[in-house]
Design a protein around this motif. Structure first.
Motif, PDB file in Angstrom:
ATOM      1  N   ALA A   1       0.901  -1.333  -0.074  1.00  0.00           N
ATOM      2  CA  ALA A   1      -0.249   0.064  -0.174  1.00  0.00           C
ATOM      3  C   ALA A   1       0.858   1.370  -0.079  1.00  0.00           C
ATOM      4  O   ALA A   1       0.430   2.165  -0.681  1.00  0.00           O
ATOM      5  CB  ALA A   1      -1.011  -0.129   1.058  1.00  0.00           C
ATOM      6  N   ALA A   2       2.050   1.127   0.855  1.00  0.00           N
ATOM      7  CA  ALA A   2       2.922   2.278   0.702  1.00  0.00           C
ATOM      8  C   ALA A   2       3.396   2.623  -0.475  1.00  0.00           C
ATOM      9  O   ALA A   2       3.674   3.746  -1.100  1.00  0.00           O
ATOM     10  CB  ALA A   2       3.862   2.262   1.907  1.00  0.00           C
ATOM     11  N   ARG A   3       3.987   1.581  -1.128  1.00  0.00           N
ATOM     12  CA  ARG A   3       4.424   1.557  -2.696  1.00  0.00           C
ATOM     13  C   ARG A   3       3.363   2.167  -3.625  1.00  0.00           C
ATOM     14  O   ARG A   3       3.619   2.963  -4.523  1.00  0.00           O
ATOM     15  CB  ARG A   3       4.689   0.171  -3.051  1.00  0.00           C
ATOM     16  N   VAL A   4       2.180   1.813  -3.549  1.00  0.00           N
ATOM     17  CA  VAL A   4       1.212   2.319  -4.417  1.00  0.00           C
ATOM     18  C   VAL A   4       0.956   3.812  -4.125  1.00  0.00           C
ATOM     19  O   VAL A   4       0.747   4.709  -5.023  1.00  0.00           O
ATOM     20  CB  VAL A   4      -0.137   1.325  -4.349  1.00  0.00           C
ATOM     21  N   LEU A   5       0.846   4.186  -2.890  1.00  0.00           N
ATOM     22  CA  LEU A   5       0.682   5.396  -2.451  1.00  0.00           C
ATOM     23  C   LEU A   5       1.858   6.425  -3.260  1.00  0.00           C
ATOM     24  O   LEU A   5       1.645   7.429  -3.645  1.00  0.00           O
ATOM     25  CB  LEU A   5       0.475   5.670  -1.150  1.00  0.00           C
ATOM     26  N   GLU A   6       3.016   5.824  -2.717  1.00  0.00           N
ATOM     27  CA  GLU A   6       4.096   6.593  -3.367  1.00  0.00           C
ATOM     28  C   GLU A   6       4.210   6.698  -4.898  1.00  0.00           C
ATOM     29  O   GLU A   6       4.646   7.914  -5.422  1.00  0.00           O
ATOM     30  CB  GLU A   6       5.476   5.873  -2.896  1.00  0.00           C
ATOM     31  N   GLN A   7       3.856   5.684  -5.755  1.00  0.00           N
ATOM     32  CA  GLN A   7       3.779   5.824  -7.154  1.00  0.00           C
ATOM     33  C   GLN A   7       2.502   6.868  -7.244  1.00  0.00           C
ATOM     34  O   GLN A   7       3.039   7.613  -8.316  1.00  0.00           O
ATOM     35  CB  GLN A   7       3.521   4.206  -7.475  1.00  0.00           C
TER      36      GLN A   7
ATOM     37  N   CYS B   1       4.000  10.402  -6.840  1.00  0.00           N
ATOM     38  CA  CYS B   1       5.258  10.648  -7.882  1.00  0.00           C
ATOM     39  C   CYS B   1       4.431  11.097  -9.195  1.00  0.00           C
ATOM     40  O   CYS B   1       4.855  12.291 -10.025  1.00  0.00           O
ATOM     41  CB  CYS B   1       6.022   9.424  -8.214  1.00  0.00           C
ATOM     42  N   ASN B   2       3.347  10.378  -9.746  1.00  0.00           N
ATOM     43  CA  ASN B   2       2.545  10.707 -10.733  1.00  0.00           C
ATOM     44  C   ASN B   2       1.851  11.999 -10.939  1.00  0.00           C
ATOM     45  O   ASN B   2       1.865  12.860 -11.632  1.00  0.00           O
ATOM     46  CB  ASN B   2       1.634   9.494 -11.087  1.00  0.00           C
ATOM     47  N   LEU B   3       1.548  12.232  -9.661  1.00  0.00           N
ATOM     48  CA  LEU B   3       0.628  13.481  -9.529  1.00  0.00           C
ATOM     49  C   LEU B   3       1.594  14.825  -9.343  1.00  0.00           C
ATOM     50  O   LEU B   3       1.541  15.675 -10.231  1.00  0.00           O
ATOM     51  CB  LEU B   3      -0.036  13.579  -8.068  1.00  0.00           C
ATOM     52  N   ARG B   4       2.809  14.537  -8.788  1.00  0.00           N
ATOM     53  CA  ARG B   4       3.782  15.599  -8.832  1.00  0.00           C
ATOM     54  C   ARG B   4       4.319  15.676 -10.325  1.00  0.00           C
ATOM     55  O   ARG B   4       4.233  17.002 -10.661  1.00  0.00           O
ATOM     56  CB  ARG B   4       4.903  15.161  -7.971  1.00  0.00           C
TER      57      ARG B   4
ATOM     58  N   ARG C   1       2.574  15.392 -12.959  1.00  0.00           N
ATOM     59  CA  ARG C   1       1.721  16.011 -13.905  1.00  0.00           C
ATOM     60  C   ARG C   1       1.644  17.539 -13.691  1.00  0.00           C
ATOM     61  O   ARG C   1       1.504  18.649 -14.488  1.00  0.00           O
ATOM     62  CB  ARG C   1       0.431  15.513 -13.717  1.00  0.00           C
ATOM     63  N   ARG C   2       1.444  17.980 -12.270  1.00  0.00           N
ATOM     64  CA  ARG C   2       1.685  19.260 -11.844  1.00  0.00           C
ATOM     65  C   ARG C   2       2.962  19.877 -12.358  1.00  0.00           C
ATOM     66  O   ARG C   2       2.744  21.175 -12.510  1.00  0.00           O
ATOM     67  CB  ARG C   2       1.814  19.121 -10.229  1.00  0.00           C
ATOM     68  N   THR C   3       4.011  19.522 -12.290  1.00  0.00           N
ATOM     69  CA  THR C   3       5.239  20.150 -12.863  1.00  0.00           C
ATOM     70  C   THR C   3       5.107  20.313 -14.245  1.00  0.00           C
ATOM     71  O   THR C   3       5.474  21.380 -14.948  1.00  0.00           O
ATOM     72  CB  THR C   3       6.658  19.416 -12.440  1.00  0.00           C
ATOM     73  N   ASN C   4       4.612  19.388 -14.970  1.00  0.00           N
ATOM     74  CA  ASN C   4       4.347  19.354 -16.520  1.00  0.00           C
ATOM     75  C   ASN C   4       3.286  20.516 -16.670  1.00  0.00           C
ATOM     76  O   ASN C   4       3.518  21.486 -17.771  1.00  0.00           O
ATOM     77  CB  ASN C   4       4.059  18.134 -17.183  1.00  0.00           C
ATOM     78  N   LEU C   5       2.375  20.594 -15.848  1.00  0.00           N
ATOM     79  CA  LEU C   5       1.164  21.603 -16.135  1.00  0.00           C
ATOM     80  C   LEU C   5       1.702  22.841 -15.781  1.00  0.00           C
ATOM     81  O   LEU C   5       1.485  24.096 -16.714  1.00  0.00           O
ATOM     82  CB  LEU C   5      -0.060  21.210 -15.341  1.00  0.00           C
ATOM     83  N   GLY C   6       2.635  23.077 -14.673  1.00  0.00           N
ATOM     84  CA  GLY C   6       3.096  24.498 -14.477  1.00  0.00           C
ATOM     85  C   GLY C   6       4.165  24.999 -15.516  1.00  0.00           C
ATOM     86  O   GLY C   6       4.181  26.048 -15.918  1.00  0.00           O
ATOM     87  N   SER C   7       4.743  23.980 -16.127  1.00  0.00           N
ATOM     88  CA  SER C   7       5.947  24.564 -17.111  1.00  0.00           C
ATOM     89  C   SER C   7       5.038  24.995 -18.510  1.00  0.00           C
ATOM     90  O   SER C   7       5.503  25.450 -19.122  1.00  0.00           O
ATOM     91  CB  SER C   7       6.908  23.197 -17.321  1.00  0.00           C
ATOM     92  N   GLY C   8       3.950  24.048 -18.664  1.00  0.00           N
ATOM     93  CA  GLY C   8       3.297  24.402 -19.938  1.00  0.00           C
ATOM     94  C   GLY C   8       2.611  25.753 -19.863  1.00  0.00           C
ATOM     95  O   GLY C   8       2.537  26.363 -20.964  1.00  0.00           O
ATOM     96  N   LEU C   9       2.154  26.298 -18.739  1.00  0.00           N
ATOM     97  CA  LEU C   9       1.535  27.610 -18.525  1.00  0.00           C
ATOM     98  C   LEU C   9       2.374  28.610 -18.524  1.00  0.00           C
ATOM     99  O   LEU C   9       2.143  29.886 -19.092  1.00  0.00           O
ATOM    100  CB  LEU C   9       0.859  27.545 -17.385  1.00  0.00           C
ATOM    101  N   ALA C  10       3.718  28.409 -18.279  1.00  0.00           N
ATOM    102  CA  ALA C  10       4.944  29.419 -18.156  1.00  0.00           C
ATOM    103  C   ALA C  10       5.279  29.782 -19.651  1.00  0.00           C
ATOM    104  O   ALA C  10       5.783  30.899 -19.937  1.00  0.00           O
ATOM    105  CB  ALA C  10       5.884  29.021 -17.440  1.00  0.00           C
ATOM    106  N   THR C  11       5.155  28.942 -20.660  1.00  0.00           N
ATOM    107  CA  THR C  11       5.731  29.323 -21.946  1.00  0.00           C
ATOM    108  C   THR C  11       4.786  30.159 -22.788  1.00  0.00           C
ATOM    109  O   THR C  11       3.770  30.303 -22.670  1.00  0.00           O
ATOM    110  CB  THR C  11       6.095  28.175 -22.703  1.00  0.00           C
TER     111      THR C  11
END
Length: 131
Positions: free
Chosen positions: A107-113, A116-119, A121-131
């Motif tokens: 369960a800890a492994r699934v939560l960590e994964q 990571c996926n959420l982070r 997506r957020r960094t890709n979304l943030g970088s896409g808006l800055a350009t």
């Protein structure tokens, strides 16, 4: 001005001003027959009462055990008496079933994964808006 969106608010389907009859019922004068009913009380060990409605049945056709509508435990027809149930497995919540399928480490492994996926997506979304 008429608001058509609220035209049926508070009305039961199939009724109108003719004494509760509508359409063919009012024209023909026929009134639908309602089957006789029986209300049976069931109590679980937490003393919750469930009152399902059955069609008029013989006493031996009414179930002896019914699931409590509040806690899901088996309920019998006598208050304070635990009903005899064929299945020996007790009531389980969704979380209890999930814990049976996964260990704490998995369960800890699934939560960590998932985090990571959420982070990512957020960094890709943030970088896409800055350009």
């Amino acid at each position: 001005m008429v608001n058509a969106g609220n035209a049926f608010k508070g009305k039961r389907i199939g009724t109108d001003a003719y004494g509760g009859m509508a359409g063919w019922q009012a024209e023909s004068g026929r009134i639908p027959v309602v089957a006789d009913r029986t209300i049976v009380s069931y109590w679980c060990m937490a003393n919750h009462e469930s009152r399902p409605t059955f069609a008029k049945l013989h006493e031996d056709e009414i179930p002896e055990v019914w699931d409590c509508c509040r806690c899901g435990r088996p309920a019998g027809r006598l208050p304070g008496v635990e009903p005899l149930v064929d299945c020996v497995e007790p009531f389980k919540s969704h979380l209890q079933y999930v814990k049976e399928r996964r260990s704490d480490e998995e369960a800890a492994r699934v939560l960590e994964q998932a985090l990571c996926n959420l982070r990512a997506r957020r960094t890709n979304l943030g970088s896409g808006l800055a350009t």
